[in-house]
Motif scaffolding. Structure first.
Motif, PDB file in Angstrom:
ATOM      1  N   HIS A 166       0.863  -1.172   0.000  1.00  0.00           N
ATOM      2  CA  HIS A 166       0.000   0.000   0.000  1.00  0.00           C
ATOM      3  C   HIS A 166       0.904   1.227   0.000  1.00  0.00           C
ATOM      4  N   THR A 167       0.579   2.177  -0.860  1.00  0.00           N
ATOM      5  CA  THR A 167       1.456   3.341  -1.005  1.00  0.00           C
ATOM      6  C   THR A 167       0.640   4.562  -1.387  1.00  0.00           C
ATOM      7  N   SER A 168       1.211   5.718  -1.127  1.00  0.00           N
ATOM      8  CA  SER A 168       0.551   6.957  -1.528  1.00  0.00           C
ATOM      9  C   SER A 168       0.853   7.310  -2.984  1.00  0.00           C
ATOM     10  N   ALA A 169       1.874   6.695  -3.553  1.00  0.00           N
ATOM     11  CA  ALA A 169       2.245   7.000  -4.937  1.00  0.00           C
ATOM     12  C   ALA A 169       1.212   6.425  -5.891  1.00  0.00           C
ATOM     13  N   ARG A 170       0.705   7.244  -6.786  1.00  0.00           N
ATOM     14  CA  ARG A 170      -0.330   6.810  -7.724  1.00  0.00           C
ATOM     15  C   ARG A 170       0.241   6.416  -9.078  1.00  0.00           C
ATOM     16  N   ASN A 171       1.437   6.834  -9.361  1.00  0.00           N
ATOM     17  CA  ASN A 171       2.035   6.555 -10.663  1.00  0.00           C
ATOM     18  C   ASN A 171       2.906   5.311 -10.562  1.00  0.00           C
ATOM     19  N   ARG A 172       2.278   4.156 -10.690  1.00  0.00           N
ATOM     20  CA  ARG A 172       2.966   2.874 -10.575  1.00  0.00           C
ATOM     21  C   ARG A 172       2.853   2.159 -11.907  1.00  0.00           C
ATOM     22  N   MET A 173       3.992   1.789 -12.466  1.00  0.00           N
ATOM     23  CA  MET A 173       4.003   1.165 -13.781  1.00  0.00           C
ATOM     24  C   MET A 173       4.728  -0.170 -13.697  1.00  0.00           C
ATOM     25  N   VAL A 174       3.994  -1.241 -13.949  1.00  0.00           N
ATOM     26  CA  VAL A 174       4.569  -2.588 -13.922  1.00  0.00           C
ATOM     27  C   VAL A 174       5.236  -2.859 -15.264  1.00  0.00           C
ATOM     28  N   GLY A 175       6.426  -3.439 -15.219  1.00  0.00           N
ATOM     29  CA  GLY A 175       7.112  -3.729 -16.470  1.00  0.00           C
ATOM     30  C   GLY A 175       8.275  -4.668 -16.282  1.00  0.00           C
ATOM     31  N   LEU A 176       9.001  -4.839 -17.363  1.00  0.00           N
ATOM     32  CA  LEU A 176      10.167  -5.716 -17.370  1.00  0.00           C
ATOM     33  C   LEU A 176      11.436  -4.883 -17.469  1.00  0.00           C
ATOM     34  N   VAL A 177      12.437  -5.266 -16.708  1.00  0.00           N
ATOM     35  CA  VAL A 177      13.745  -4.641 -16.828  1.00  0.00           C
ATOM     36  C   VAL A 177      14.328  -5.085 -18.169  1.00  0.00           C
ATOM     37  N   THR A 178      14.790  -4.115 -18.958  1.00  0.00           N
ATOM     38  CA  THR A 178      15.343  -4.432 -20.272  1.00  0.00           C
ATOM     39  C   THR A 178      16.856  -4.257 -20.328  1.00  0.00           C
ATOM     40  N   GLU A 179      17.406  -3.430 -19.431  1.00  0.00           N
ATOM     41  CA  GLU A 179      18.850  -3.218 -19.448  1.00  0.00           C
ATOM     42  C   GLU A 179      19.301  -2.679 -18.099  1.00  0.00           C
ATOM     43  N   VAL A 180      20.465  -3.117 -17.650  1.00  0.00           N
ATOM     44  CA  VAL A 180      21.094  -2.604 -16.434  1.00  0.00           C
ATOM     45  C   VAL A 180      22.549  -2.300 -16.765  1.00  0.00           C
ATOM     46  N   VAL A 181      22.947  -1.049 -16.543  1.00  0.00           N
ATOM     47  CA  VAL A 181      24.326  -0.634 -16.762  1.00  0.00           C
ATOM     48  C   VAL A 181      24.864  -0.157 -15.420  1.00  0.00           C
ATOM     49  N   MET A 182      25.963  -0.772 -14.951  1.00  0.00           N
ATOM     50  CA  MET A 182      26.496  -0.428 -13.635  1.00  0.00           C
ATOM     51  C   MET A 182      27.961  -0.048 -13.709  1.00  0.00           C
ATOM     52  N   ASP A 183      28.345   0.854 -12.820  1.00  0.00           N
ATOM     53  CA  ASP A 183      29.764   1.089 -12.584  1.00  0.00           C
ATOM     54  C   ASP A 183      30.030   0.734 -11.123  1.00  0.00           C
ATOM     55  N   LYS A 184      31.068   1.266 -10.523  1.00  0.00           N
ATOM     56  CA  LYS A 184      31.407   0.895  -9.153  1.00  0.00           C
ATOM     57  C   LYS A 184      30.372   1.361  -8.135  1.00  0.00           C
ATOM     58  N   VAL A 185      29.724   2.511  -8.391  1.00  0.00           N
ATOM     59  CA  VAL A 185      28.833   3.109  -7.407  1.00  0.00           C
ATOM     60  C   VAL A 185      27.378   3.190  -7.880  1.00  0.00           C
ATOM     61  N   MET A 186      27.165   3.581  -9.138  1.00  0.00           N
ATOM     62  CA  MET A 186      25.823   3.870  -9.637  1.00  0.00           C
ATOM     63  C   MET A 186      25.382   2.872 -10.702  1.00  0.00           C
ATOM     64  N   ALA A 187      24.075   2.898 -10.984  1.00  0.00           N
ATOM     65  CA  ALA A 187      23.519   2.031 -12.017  1.00  0.00           C
ATOM     66  C   ALA A 187      22.405   2.765 -12.762  1.00  0.00           C
ATOM     67  N   GLN A 188      22.235   2.398 -14.025  1.00  0.00           N
ATOM     68  CA  GLN A 188      21.113   2.881 -14.832  1.00  0.00           C
ATOM     69  C   GLN A 188      20.270   1.664 -15.168  1.00  0.00           C
ATOM     70  N   VAL A 189      18.992   1.728 -14.810  1.00  0.00           N
ATOM     71  CA  VAL A 189      18.076   0.617 -15.045  1.00  0.00           C
ATOM     72  C   VAL A 189      17.008   1.088 -16.018  1.00  0.00           C
ATOM     73  N   GLU A 190      16.861   0.349 -17.121  1.00  0.00           N
ATOM     74  CA  GLU A 190      15.805   0.660 -18.092  1.00  0.00           C
ATOM     75  C   GLU A 190      14.720  -0.388 -17.970  1.00  0.00           C
ATOM     76  N   MET A 191      13.464   0.088 -18.049  1.00  0.00           N
ATOM     77  CA  MET A 191      12.308  -0.804 -17.994  1.00  0.00           C
ATOM     78  C   MET A 191      11.384  -0.505 -19.154  1.00  0.00           C
ATOM     79  N   GLN A 192      10.659  -1.516 -19.599  1.00  0.00           N
ATOM     80  CA  GLN A 192       9.597  -1.329 -20.578  1.00  0.00           C
ATOM     81  C   GLN A 192       8.297  -1.618 -19.854  1.00  0.00           C
ATOM     82  N   CYS A 193       7.494  -0.582 -19.673  1.00  0.00           N
ATOM     83  CA  CYS A 193       6.215  -0.683 -18.962  1.00  0.00           C
ATOM     84  C   CYS A 193       5.109  -0.432 -19.977  1.00  0.00           C
TER      85      CYS A 193
END
Length: 132
Positions: free
Chosen positions: A64-91
């Motif tokens: 249960h959450t107050s956030a109304r903008n929830r989009m279910v999808g599949l992760v399509t790509e993950v790019v990581m370095d030592k500290v950060m990551a970029q995650v792409e999803m197709q919803c």
């Protein structure tokens, strides 16, 4: 008032022209003739139709959450370095990109093909319209 031809409606909704024509024939989507005698859907009717017929993938999280903008999808790509990551999803038809820590990606087990929910909670949303 904006008006959309059948092919434009199909493109906006990601369906075929024939599907739009079936909705029109069934009386589900109202149309009228424009000055050139072409069938068109007015923008307000199309907005109401899309809202009534919107379907999203069921949210598997069960939280249960107050956030109304929830989009279910599949992760399509993950790019990581030592500290950060970029995650792409197709919803559905939407591509969502998130920046997060590498630690978060590892804890969540995010990898291409993973089912995930993008929760968008923002006070800053940019809305643009096409040039006329």
């Amino acid at each position: 008032m904006a008006e959309y031809r059948i092919s434009e409606v199909a493109g906006l909704l990601g369906v075929s022209d024939d599907t739009v024509r079936r909705w029109i024939d069934a009386g589900t989507l109202p149309v009228h003739l424009d000055a050139s005698r072409r069938k068109v859907v007015d923008g307000a009717s199309l907005a109401a139709f899309t809202r009534e017929h919107a379907s999203a993938a069921p949210d598997p999280s069960g939280v249960h959450t107050s956030a109304r903008n929830r989009m279910v999808g599949l992760v399509t790509e993950v790019v990581m370095d030592k500290v950060m990551a970029q995650v792409e999803m197709q919803c559905g038809p939407h591509r969502v990109v998130s920046l997060m820590s590498r630690e978060a990606v590892e804890e969540l087990g995010l990898a291409p093909g993973s089912l995930a929910v993008a929760v968008i909670k923002s006070t800053n949303v940019v809305v643009e319209t096409p040039r006329r």
